[in-house]
Design a protein around this motif. Structure first.
Motif, PDB file in Angstrom:
ATOM      1  N   MET A 172       2.415  -2.638 -10.414  1.00  0.00           N
ATOM      2  CA  MET A 172       1.418  -1.570 -10.260  1.00  0.00           C
ATOM      3  C   MET A 172       1.346  -1.172  -8.791  1.00  0.00           C
ATOM      4  O   MET A 172       1.360  -2.026  -7.909  1.00  0.00           O
ATOM      5  N   LEU A 173       1.233   0.111  -8.569  1.00  0.00           N
ATOM      6  CA  LEU A 173       1.023   0.616  -7.218  1.00  0.00           C
ATOM      7  C   LEU A 173      -0.366   1.237  -7.178  1.00  0.00           C
ATOM      8  O   LEU A 173      -0.713   2.048  -8.029  1.00  0.00           O
ATOM      9  N   MET A 174      -1.154   0.846  -6.196  1.00  0.00           N
ATOM     10  CA  MET A 174      -2.517   1.360  -6.126  1.00  0.00           C
ATOM     11  C   MET A 174      -2.796   1.860  -4.717  1.00  0.00           C
ATOM     12  O   MET A 174      -2.780   1.104  -3.762  1.00  0.00           O
ATOM     13  N   ASP A 175      -3.051   3.170  -4.618  1.00  0.00           N
ATOM     14  CA  ASP A 175      -3.259   3.792  -3.316  1.00  0.00           C
ATOM     15  C   ASP A 175      -4.746   4.033  -3.095  1.00  0.00           C
ATOM     16  O   ASP A 175      -5.304   4.971  -3.644  1.00  0.00           O
ATOM     17  N   GLU A 176      -5.387   3.185  -2.311  1.00  0.00           N
ATOM     18  CA  GLU A 176      -6.833   3.259  -2.063  1.00  0.00           C
ATOM     19  C   GLU A 176      -7.588   3.549  -3.363  1.00  0.00           C
ATOM     20  O   GLU A 176      -8.370   4.506  -3.421  1.00  0.00           O
ATOM     21  N   VAL A 205       1.089  -3.694  -5.586  1.00  0.00           N
ATOM     22  CA  VAL A 205       1.094  -3.254  -4.187  1.00  0.00           C
ATOM     23  C   VAL A 205      -0.126  -2.361  -4.026  1.00  0.00           C
ATOM     24  O   VAL A 205      -0.288  -1.376  -4.745  1.00  0.00           O
ATOM     25  N   PHE A 206      -0.978  -2.755  -3.100  1.00  0.00           N
ATOM     26  CA  PHE A 206      -2.303  -2.148  -2.971  1.00  0.00           C
ATOM     27  C   PHE A 206      -2.433  -1.625  -1.544  1.00  0.00           C
ATOM     28  O   PHE A 206      -2.266  -2.387  -0.597  1.00  0.00           O
ATOM     29  N   VAL A 207      -2.692  -0.338  -1.403  1.00  0.00           N
ATOM     30  CA  VAL A 207      -2.823   0.229  -0.061  1.00  0.00           C
ATOM     31  C   VAL A 207      -4.285   0.478   0.252  1.00  0.00           C
ATOM     32  O   VAL A 207      -5.024   0.997  -0.576  1.00  0.00           O
ATOM     33  N   THR A 208      -4.701   0.080   1.444  1.00  0.00           N
ATOM     34  CA  THR A 208      -6.057   0.400   1.887  1.00  0.00           C
ATOM     35  C   THR A 208      -6.050   0.475   3.405  1.00  0.00           C
ATOM     36  O   THR A 208      -5.132  -0.009   4.054  1.00  0.00           O
ATOM     37  N   HIS A 209      -7.083   1.120   3.976  1.00  0.00           N
ATOM     38  CA  HIS A 209      -7.206   1.075   5.436  1.00  0.00           C
ATOM     39  C   HIS A 209      -8.340   0.123   5.810  1.00  0.00           C
ATOM     40  O   HIS A 209      -8.643  -0.065   6.973  1.00  0.00           O
TER      41      HIS A 209
END
Lengths: 400, 214
Positions: A172-176, A205-209
Motif C-alpha cells: 500500500m502507498l499512502m500519501d499524507e 509506504v507512508f509519506v508525511t511531513h
C-alpha cells in the motif's frame, strides 16, 4: 544508512528501490537522486522530510504514477520498472490526502473498483465490499449505497482505505492520508489504521511531513533530505535516541523525550485501577466506593461495562439524587489500547479528573492512565536509552 | 383573434412543419454532439490542438447564416442537405467548448486515484471523466439546440424544411394582411419547439446525471 543489504535474505524484502532517480523536465537538480532502499515485508515505512525533499515523488515512482528517469523498482522479487503500469497498480493500494473518491458512484462501487478491474464475479465482489467496509468500521447496510458527498471527511478517508485494500494488495502507498482531517478524527483514524494493519500486515509506504505522525505510524522511518537522500533509515526508537546527524536532530526538533511517548502504546503499560460502580447501583454504594478510595470521583459503568459517567462528591450531594447515570459528566478522555501514551497524555491534560480512561475495542472499561504512569514510562525510556547508548559505545570500542 | 383563427386554419401545416423542424434540428444536434464530444475528448489535454479546435468551431459561428446556406447551395443543392451541414457547423462550438471545460474541471485528485488503482487511460475517460463532465457537456448540447432552432428557420432560403417556410412566405407577401400572421406563426412555432426541447433536456439531464453529483 545504518543497514546493509547482506544481513537479510531477499525474501524479507518486499520493495527494493535501486539507484532510483527522477529528474523533472527543465529542473536543475534531480528530485530524487540515486535512492537505494529496501522495504521489508509487512512493515510500515514512513518517508518523512521537509517539503520538497522528494518523498512524494519517491512514493509515486513505486506505482509509477511518476515514471523514474533511471534506476530500478523491484516488488516481491520482480522488476516492475518496465512492466504494464495499469497491471502493476492493481496490485498496489493507493491512498492520497485528497482521497479522490469517485463522486458519481456509490461507496460500494468505489470500494469495488479494483475487484472489478481484476474481473471478479459479482457475488465475490459484493462479499468483498461488505467485508472491507466492516474492516474500516463502517456498517455496509448503512453506507454501501450512499454517495461520497453524504459522508464526513473522516468517513470518506475510511472508504479511501477500504477502496485501496480492494484487490487485497500486498503493498500500500499512502500519501499524507490523514493530512486533511481534523486532529481528533486524525488520531482516531491513525489508531484504527494501526489496528487494521496488525491484522492485515501489508507492506506500507507512508509519506508525511509530520515527524510525530511518522513516529506513531512507522515500524521504520526514513528521514529524507533534498533529492530524497536518506539522512537516517531506522526504527523510531533509534531515530529518537540516536539521531544520525544534525539534520535528523533538527528535523525531530525539541521535545524528543515527549515524542518518545508516541513509541509506547497504552496496551504496553499496566493500567491503574479506579473505583467503579454500575449504573444500576444505589447512590449510597457510589458514595461508599468514593469515600473508601482516595479519588475525587467514581466511574459509573453501563450495563455493558462501558464508561457512562464521572460522578464526584459534589454530584452526590445534590438532593434529591437521581439515578447514577443521570448525574455527573460524560467521560471525554477515553482511548483504546492501541493509542500511544502521547495520545493518553493529551487527553489527560484536558480531562476533568486528570486521568484518561482506557476501554477495549468494544468500549468496555479496562483501567485508567494517570500522570504518574506517564512519568514512569518517561523515566524507564530514558534509562533504556542511556543503557543502549552505553552498549553502543562498548560495542564500538570492542570493534577492531 | 384573427391570428388564432389563422392558426386553427393552418393547424395541420403547423404540426407538419413543426415535426420537420424538430427532426432537422434533432439530427443536427446529434451529429454535432458526436463530433463535438469527440473533438473535445481528442484535444482537452493538449494546449495547441485545443486552441485550434476552439478557434475553428468559433469561426463557424461568425459566418452569417444567410451567407453560409447560399455558399453550400452550390455543392449540396437545395433542400435539407445544405441546411443540415450548416447547422452541424454552427452547433459545434457550444458542445466542444463545454466538453473541454467539463473534462478539464474534473478534480485531478479523482483522476490520480483512478490512475493509482489501475484504470487504463480509456477506462478513466469512459468511467470517470466523461460521467463527471456530463452535466457540463449536456448544458452545451442544450445551448446548441436553442441556437440551431433559430438558425434552422433561415434554412428555408434554400428550401430547407421547417417553420422558416412560413416566415419566408410572409416575407414574400409583405404588405398583405396574411404576411404578419405567417411570420408570427413561424416564430411562435420555433418558440414552442424551444420550450419543448428545453423541457426534454431538463429531463435527460436529470436522468443521466448520477445522484452523487447532482
Amino acid at each position: 544508512m545504518t543497514q546493509t543489504h547482506d544481513t537479510r535474505t531477499d525474501a524479507d524484502v518486499m520493495i527494493r528501490l535501486e539507484d532510483l532517480t527522477k529528474r523533472f523536465p527543465g529542473a536543475q537538480r534531480n528530485a530524487v537522486d540515486g535512492l537505494t532502499m529496501d522495504i521489508r515485508r509487512g512493515e510500515i515505512v514512513v518517508l518523512v522530510g521537509p517539503s520538497g525533499c522528494g518523498k512524494t515523488t519517491t512514493m509515486k515512482m513505486i506505482n509509477r504514477i511518476i515514471e523514474p528517469t533511471s534506476g530500478r523498482i523491484i516488488i516481491d522479487g520482480e522488476d516492475v520498472t518496465r512492466s504494464d503500469p495499469d497491471q502493476l497498480r492493481r496490485r498496489i493500494g493507493y491512498v492520497i490526502q485528497q482521497i479522490g473518491l469517485f463522486p458519481h458512484v456509490t461507496i460500494g462501487e468505489n470500494v469495488a473498483t479494483v475487484p472489478r478491474l481484476l474481473g471478479w464475479d459479482a457475488e465475490r465482489i459484493r462479499a468483498r465490499v461488505d467485508d472491507l467496509l466492516r474492516t474500516v468500521n463502517m456498517d455496509p447496510a448503512e453506507f454501501r449505497d450512499r454517495y461520497p458527498k453524504q459522508l464526513s471527511g473522516g468517513q470518506q478517508q475510511r472508504v479511501g482505505v477500504a477502496r485501496a485494500l480492494g484487490g487485497d494488495p500486498q503493498v500500500m502507498l499512502m500519501d499524507e492520508p490523514f493530512g486533511a482531517i481534523d486532529p481528533i478524527t486524525r488520531e482516531r483514524l491513525q489508531n484504527e489504521f494501526l489496528r487494521l494493519q496488525s491484522q492485515v500486515r501489508k507492506t506500507i509506504v507512508f509519506v508525511t511531513h509530520d515527524i510525530d505522525e511518522a513516529i506513531k505510524m512507522g515500524d521504520r522511518i526514513a528521514i529524507l533530505q533534498e533529492g530524497s537522500r536518506i539522512a537516517q533509515y531506522d526504527t523510531p526508537e533509534k531515530i529518537l535516541t540516536a539521531p544520525a546527524n544534525d539534520f535528523v536532530r533538527d528535523f525531530i526538533g525539541g521535545g524528543a523525550s515527549l515524542k518518545r511517548l508516541s513509541l509506547t502504546r497504552v496496551r504496553d503499560i499496566e493500567l491503574s485501577p479506579w473505583p467503579t460502580v454500575g449504573a444500576g447501583d444505589s447512590v449510597d454504594q457510589a458514595r461508599a466506593a468514593l469515600l473508601s478510595s482516595q479519588r475525587s470521583a467514581v466511574l459509573v459503568l453501563d450495563g455493558a461495562g462501558r464508561p457512562a459517567r464521572w460522578v464526584g462528591l459534589d454530584d452526590l450531594r445534590h438532593e434529591p439524587v437521581r439515578s447514577l447515570d443521570e448525574i455527573g459528566a460524560v467521560p471525554q478522555a477515553v482511548v483504546e489500547p492501541q493509542a500511544t501514551l502521547s495520545d493518553a497524555l493529551n487527553e489527560l491534560i484536558a480531562a476533568r479528573h486528570a486521568v484518561t480512561v482506557v476501554v477495549d475495542e468494544s468500549g468496555r472499561y479496562r483501567g485508567v492512565v494517570d500522570i504518574d504512569q506517564i512519568n514512569q514510562a518517561i523515566r524507564s525510556m530514558r534509562r533504556s536509552a542511556v543503557d543502549e547508548a552505553r552498549t553502543d559505545i562498548t560495542d564500538a570500542g570492542a570493534r577492531p | 383573434m384573427e391570428f388564432l383563427e389563422f392558426l386553427v386554419d393552418r393547424s395541420d401545416d403547423m404540426l407538419e412543419l413543426g415535426l420537420q423542424h424538430a427532426a432537422l434540428v434533432g439530427a443536427a444536434v446529434v451529429i454535432a454532439t458526436i463530433l463535438g464530444v469527440a473533438l473535445g475528448v481528442a484535444t482537452y489535454r493538449t494546449e495547441r490542438p485545443r486552441q485550434i479546435v476552439l478557434a475553428i468551431s468559433g469561426t463557424f459561428l461568425t459566418i452569417p447564416s444567410f451567407a453560409l446556406f447560399i455558399l453550400l447551395l452550390g455543392p449540396l443543392g437545395l433542400g435539407w442537405p445544405p441546411v443540415l451541414l450548416a447547422l452541424v457547423l454552427y452547433g459545434l462550438l457550444p458542445v466542444v467548448r463545454n466538453t473541454i471545460t467539463g473534462l478539464r474541471e474534473v478534480d485531478p485528485a479523482i483522476i490520480e486515484s483512478a490512475k493509482g488503482m489501475g484504470l487504463s487511460r480509456r477506462q478513466r475517460l469512459m468511467q470517470i471523466e466523461l460521467p463527471l463532465a456530463w452535466p457540463v457537456v449536456i448544458t452545451g448540447v442544450r445551448v446548441t439546440t436553442l441556437v440551431l432552432l433559430g438558425i434552422a428557420a433561415i434554412g428555408a432560403i434554400v428550401n430547407g424544411p421547417g417553420y422558416g417556410e412560413l416566415i419566408f412566405t410572409g416575407l414574400a407577401r409583405v404588405g398583405t394582411p396574411v404576411a404578419v400572421n405567417l411570420v408570427l406563426a413561424g416564430t411562435l412555432g420555433v418558440i414552442v419547439l424551444a420550450i419543448l426541447f428545453d423541457l426534454l433536456f431538463h429531463a435527460v439531464r436529470r436522468l443521466t446525471t448520477s445522484r452523487g453529483i447532482r
